[in-house]
Design an enzyme around this catalytic site. Structure first.
Site, mmCIF file in Angstrom:
data_model
loop_
_atom_site.group_PDB
_atom_site.id
_atom_site.type_symbol
_atom_site.label_atom_id
_atom_site.label_comp_id
_atom_site.label_asym_id
_atom_site.label_seq_id
_atom_site.Cartn_x
_atom_site.Cartn_y
_atom_site.Cartn_z
ATOM 1 N N HIS A 256 -59.574 20.816 -51.899
ATOM 2 C CA HIS A 256 -60.755 20.652 -52.752
ATOM 3 C C HIS A 256 -61.289 19.220 -52.720
ATOM 4 O O HIS A 256 -62.414 18.969 -53.160
ATOM 5 C CB HIS A 256 -60.455 21.094 -54.193
ATOM 6 C CG HIS A 256 -59.532 20.181 -54.948
ATOM 7 N ND1 HIS A 256 -58.187 20.438 -55.107
ATOM 8 C CD2 HIS A 256 -59.752 19.024 -55.603
ATOM 9 C CE1 HIS A 256 -57.627 19.492 -55.816
ATOM 10 N NE2 HIS A 256 -58.560 18.617 -56.134
ATOM 11 N N ASP B 132 -54.543 24.865 -50.889
ATOM 12 C CA ASP B 132 -55.212 23.650 -51.349
ATOM 13 C C ASP B 132 -54.692 22.397 -50.639
ATOM 14 O O ASP B 132 -54.414 21.379 -51.272
ATOM 15 C CB ASP B 132 -55.063 23.493 -52.865
ATOM 16 C CG ASP B 132 -56.134 22.586 -53.462
ATOM 17 O OD1 ASP B 132 -56.976 22.087 -52.689
ATOM 18 O OD2 ASP B 132 -56.113 22.356 -54.686
ATOM 19 N N SER C 34 -55.531 13.824 -57.146
ATOM 20 C CA SER C 34 -55.458 14.952 -56.225
ATOM 21 C C SER C 34 -55.180 14.487 -54.805
ATOM 22 O O SER C 34 -55.858 13.600 -54.292
ATOM 23 C CB SER C 34 -56.768 15.738 -56.246
ATOM 24 O OG SER C 34 -56.984 16.309 -57.505
#
Length: 583
Positions: A164, A195, A273
């Site tokens: 993402h 992911d 992230s």
């Protein structure tokens, strides 16, 4: 905010009521002087080294407490430094304890920082420019925007980050710790389900002096973890620590799938992230990728564990690209009720789960049937609640056994059918949804005729039309298909009239929005491509579309096709259909 000034206090007794100290969180990189705050004891901590320098006690004045007799020896303080599991204790005069402690601290720090820096230097900051498709107006894209996240260097001159973090990327750049240069990166693979994304940099200068991160084993509960990255709140690298609090099959929000995951209590914020999670040996045990934000919970973060990471890397190396995580194409029911087990012909020593439905497009549909009882997968017995042994004292969902394999691999499935145990060797594949969770970087498909905009429904489309609460706001019919219906063929799609671009040709149809198209001229609409083919080749006098709720749309074929070009020109639409439908 009102600023208090410091006033000099007259000599004499201390005021009885002093104001309480108030802590205020300031933005990173800024500081406000506050003379009312007592200086805290300095604390140094790197890796396993911790040095605490206590403030020396004030010396007594000569005219207080002076006693007759032999003078006392000056007290000496002991300063201890623990480095590499060896403790060094030095006795020094009280007045010199601070400087000696600082000197010893430097000695301790030198060895500790050398151990910590290689792993820290492998963590990079990821800058991405995104250009997201406009699913509601599929012939154009949205305004581009920028984001920053984290990543880390692995063997083979590659960098791992989250999928993402580079979704709908236009340009990706990487910056090393302590560097002022951004290097343009190339995206090698994007694993939507897990992911994870794999990047590389062509410039050899980027790899100078960087040691790749080493991966560690799956941690145990209460093992210490340290999350490193570049979250919001500052520009420099950030380190947060915690412990592993849970290991189970988690829902991966970005990929809309369920895989093995770690829950930790270290803070994971926006920008973390893609950053690594290290164990106490400096090995990477996961990738930070999501957190739980709710008023009733605190400090719940999630990490992609090494088994999932290694699956992604080996999948790329084996197939030259990402092929996905296979699933068993069935929906199952627990067999915890004794009457249910008895009626299914199960013996007292047999355990398993009952198949409710089989995906018609999966390889399992050729051998498995509803009401079969799955007893084991690859020789591992399944419990009545659908779990299998994981580690000592732990159990996990049996889907973990399937997700460890690769697309095209086989699994030995043992089922109970008509009170008889039967074994099948099944080739595994990825799951295909009737309404896909992602279109994996491809632009959305569309077709326009007489102002009617037709498109295929996907989760990004629903989110574009109804916002993040699409699961509550979207039409019930579409939600039912999203949650419960299975595709009957590999290329089946849900085709809807997205909107009607108003023109004279479509008077009276203006209010048709997001209604499914079932048939065209009495022929079922299988997908958007089949609809385009039927409309473009139609020679009948009328175009007739059968919609949801028994609603129909009828247009004269000649007039509809003639009006299309004028409508496209009015709305500055370059083409009546997307590129993928022209082939």
């Amino acid at each position: 905010m009102r600023r208090e000034t410091n006033r000099k206090r007259k000599r004499g007794r201390r005021p009885e009521n002093q104001p309480a100290e108030t802590a205020v969180d300031e933005p990173a990189g800024t500081s406000q002087p506050n003379n009312n705050v007592t200086e805290r004891e300095p604390v140094f901590s790197v890796a396993k080294v911790e040095v605490v320098n206590p403030s020396p006690k004030p010396a007594s004045s000569d005219h207080h407490g002076h006693r007759r007799g032999r003078s006392r020896k000056k007290q000496e303080n002991e300063v201890s430094v623990n480095n590499n599991s060896k403790t060094l204790t030095v006795s020094v005069p009280a007045g010199l304890s601070g400087s000696v402690t600082a000197a010893l601290m430097d000695v301790s720090r030198e060895g500790s920082v050398d151990r910590a820096l290689p792993a820290m230097d492998a963590v990079v900051k990821v800058f991405c420019v995104h250009t997201e498709p406009n699913y509601s107006l599929p012939w154009q894209r949205k305004r581009q925007y920028s984001s920053s996240s984290s990543g880390f260097v692995i063997k083979g001159k590659r960098v791992l980050t989250n999928a993402h973090s580079v979704e709908h990327y236009t340009q990706v750049k990487l910056k090393k710790r302590g560097s002022d240069t951004k290097y343009v990166a190339t995206v090698l693979a994007i694993g939507t389900e897990c992911d994870i994304a794999l990047l590389t940099v062509d410039d050899d200068e980027f790899w100078d002096g960087v040691q790749p991160v080493e991966f560690g084993d799956l941690p145990a509960l209460q093992d210490a973890v340290t999350v490193v990255g570049y979250p919001v709140g500052g520009d420099t690298i950030s380190v947060t620590s915690g412990v592993v609090s849970r290991i189970e099959i988690l829902s991966y929000v970005h990929g809309s799938t369920e895989l093995l995951g770690l829950q930790i209590d270290a803070a994971i914020n926006s920008g973390n992230s893609g950053g690594p999670a290290f164990n106490d040996k400096g090995n990477c045990v996961g990738i930070a990728f999501q957190s739980l934000k709710h008023e009733d919970v605190e400090n719940i973060g999630y990490v992609i564990p090494t088994p999932v990471i290694m699956h992604f890397i080996q999948d790329y190396e084996k197939n030259g690209g990402y092929t996905g995580f296979p699933v068993l194409g069935v929906e199952w029911q627990k067999m915890e009720n004794p009457d249910l087990r008895l009626s299914s012909g199960m013996k007292p020593d047999q355990k398993g789960v009952r198949i409710r439905r089989v995906d018609p497009t999966s390889p399992e549909s050729e051998v498995l049937k509803p009401s079969d009882i799955i007893l084991s997968v690859d020789g591992v017995d399944i419990a009545n609640d659908g779990t299998v042994p994981f580690r000592r004292g732990e159990r996990i969902g049996f889907s973990y056994l399937v997700s460890q394999k690769y697309t095209g691999d086989s699994a030995v499935i043992k089922v109970l059918r008509d009170s008889q145990a039967v074994t099948f060797n099944i080739k595994l594949s990825t799951r295909r949804r009737l309404i896909p969770a992602h279109i994996k970087g491809r632009p959305p498909s569309y077709y326009i005729i007489a102002g009617f905009v037709f498109t295929a429904v996907s989760v990004p489309y629903l989110r574009s039309e109804y916002g993040k609460d699409y699961e509550y706001e979207a039409p019930v019919k579409l939600l039912e298909k999203l949650l419960h219906e299975q595709p009957q063929s590999p290329d089946e799609q849900i085709v809807v009239v997205s909107q009607v671009l108003v023109a004279d040709i479509n008077i009276g149809y203006e209010d048709i929005v997001n209604i499914q198209v079932h048939a065209f001229n009495d022929q079922p609409v299988k997908n958007l491509k089949s609809l385009v083919r039927m409309v473009e080749s139609c020679t009948d006098k009328y175009l007739k579309f059968d919609l949801e709720y028994q609603q129909i749309v009828v247009l004269q074929t000649k007039n509809a096709k003639a009006a299309t070009m004028d409508i496209l020109s009015t709305h500055c639409i370059p083409s009546a259909m997307s590129e993928d439908l022209k082939a």
